[in-house]
Design an enzyme around this catalytic site. Sequence first.
Site, PDB file in Angstrom:
ATOM      1  N   GLY A  72      39.017  38.115  27.347  1.00 13.69           N
ATOM      2  CA  GLY A  72      39.880  37.032  26.900  1.00 13.69           C
ATOM      3  C   GLY A  72      39.294  36.245  25.739  1.00 13.69           C
ATOM      4  O   GLY A  72      38.079  36.088  25.622  1.00 13.69           O
ATOM      5  N   GLY A 119      38.682  41.017  31.355  1.00 13.43           N
ATOM      6  CA  GLY A 119      40.053  41.488  31.256  1.00 13.43           C
ATOM      7  C   GLY A 119      40.203  42.721  30.391  1.00 13.43           C
ATOM      8  O   GLY A 119      41.147  43.494  30.558  1.00 13.43           O
ATOM      9  N   GLU A 142      32.542  36.297  34.143  1.00 16.77           N
ATOM     10  CA  GLU A 142      33.337  35.071  34.118  1.00 16.77           C
ATOM     11  C   GLU A 142      32.669  33.881  34.798  1.00 16.77           C
ATOM     12  O   GLU A 142      32.786  32.746  34.327  1.00 16.77           O
ATOM     13  CB  GLU A 142      34.705  35.333  34.759  1.00 16.77           C
ATOM     14  CG  GLU A 142      35.617  36.245  33.959  1.00 16.77           C
ATOM     15  CD  GLU A 142      35.338  37.729  34.182  1.00 16.77           C
ATOM     16  OE1 GLU A 142      35.986  38.557  33.536  1.00 16.77           O
ATOM     17  OE2 GLU A 142      34.455  38.065  35.016  1.00 16.77           O
ATOM     18  N   ASP A 150      38.846  37.993  37.337  1.00 18.56           N
ATOM     19  CA  ASP A 150      40.306  38.092  37.316  1.00 18.56           C
ATOM     20  C   ASP A 150      40.783  39.450  36.810  1.00 18.56           C
ATOM     21  O   ASP A 150      40.034  40.416  36.795  1.00 18.56           O
ATOM     22  CB  ASP A 150      40.895  36.948  36.477  1.00 18.56           C
ATOM     23  CG  ASP A 150      40.573  37.056  34.994  1.00 18.56           C
ATOM     24  OD1 ASP A 150      39.572  37.705  34.632  1.00 18.56           O
ATOM     25  OD2 ASP A 150      41.325  36.473  34.183  1.00 18.56           O
TER      26      ASP A 150
END
Length: 385
Positions: A72, A119, A142, A150
């Site tokens: 991300g 991601g 993360e 995620d």
Amino acid sequence: MAPTASSSDEQVVLGEEIDHVRLITLNRPKQLNAISPELVSLLASYLEKWEKDDKAELIIIKGAGRAFCAGGDLRVFYDGREKKDSCLEVVYRYYWLCYHIETYKKTQVALVHGISMGGGAALMVPMKFSVVTEKTVFATPEASFGFHTDCGFSYRHSHLPGHLGEFLALTGARLNGKELVAAGFATHFVSSEKIVELEKRLISLNSSDENAVRSVIEEFSSEVKPDEDSILNKLSVINECFSKESVEEIIKSLEAEVNKEGNGWIATVLKGMKRTSPTALKIVLRSVREGRNETLSESLKKEFRLTMNILRSTISSDMYEGIRALTIDKDNAPKWDPSTLDKVDDGKLDLVFQPFEKNLELQIPESEEYRWGCKYENSPYAVPN
């Protein structure tokens, strides 16, 4: 999602149609092909169009430059911190897309040369064929900047052998190409010097036949096993320590093991965990543990709740502080609040896991008839106030 930054006016996803083959190139090389709103929108558009196109049979995805996809775009999150739910749309769209990638109807091949983190790895791991090289680097880091695991990885990590998933999620430890194949996160290892030729051969194959695709890849692939010092050769210690009930107990177990012969590697693990957001560590451990009893859809819905609550600073602003320290000021000295594990109110953690009202949850299609339904634009979030 894992870290990267910035934006540009270049076309961020290139889609080519070559007879029965469809080639996707993630095209933000200066930003390590970071996930941006435009990238997600274009990628979803191509994948929906090609799944519905009877002429499209084989989908190949790769990244431009030295990365596959580094995760991300954290600056997007950080810049939106003062505006309520400014990142809700890209989060909703990407998690929705993660489900469709996992359940895609056409044969997919990911050519993963370089960084594939957070991601970004959601574009690698679920593919029928995921090809990695000696330059591939995977991680889910993360927690280190106050976020959580995620894009379906609370589900995927929870289904790894033993407690390897908790280890990867809590520490952000990296896996190389050989390790990814051994762990089941990639299907084939191919030397980087052969990747271009493999791509050409797959295009010339012009077929979705899985046996034929596998046969071509195997012409280029090598049988590999993790190096002697690989973390995958330390699973007995990992399982012993990361099976403990709480983050505090995991750390105590690691401290008890660190001075034993052959366990010098644990010192780095401990140092990293003790520098990580205490709140994030507790959220991540609970989320991965819950993933063991969830479907992918359930995990993605849970992750959507967690992400929105973290972006809204429901119980902590650690993510914004982590991004500041990592990518904005780059002082690598985040000031977490609360600062220690014992000060994290476990009761408050329930708030970020609490289900939303049904219509405000991430909507995952439940029938084939509406497979490409439930888009963001059909959700209550897209309706003007």
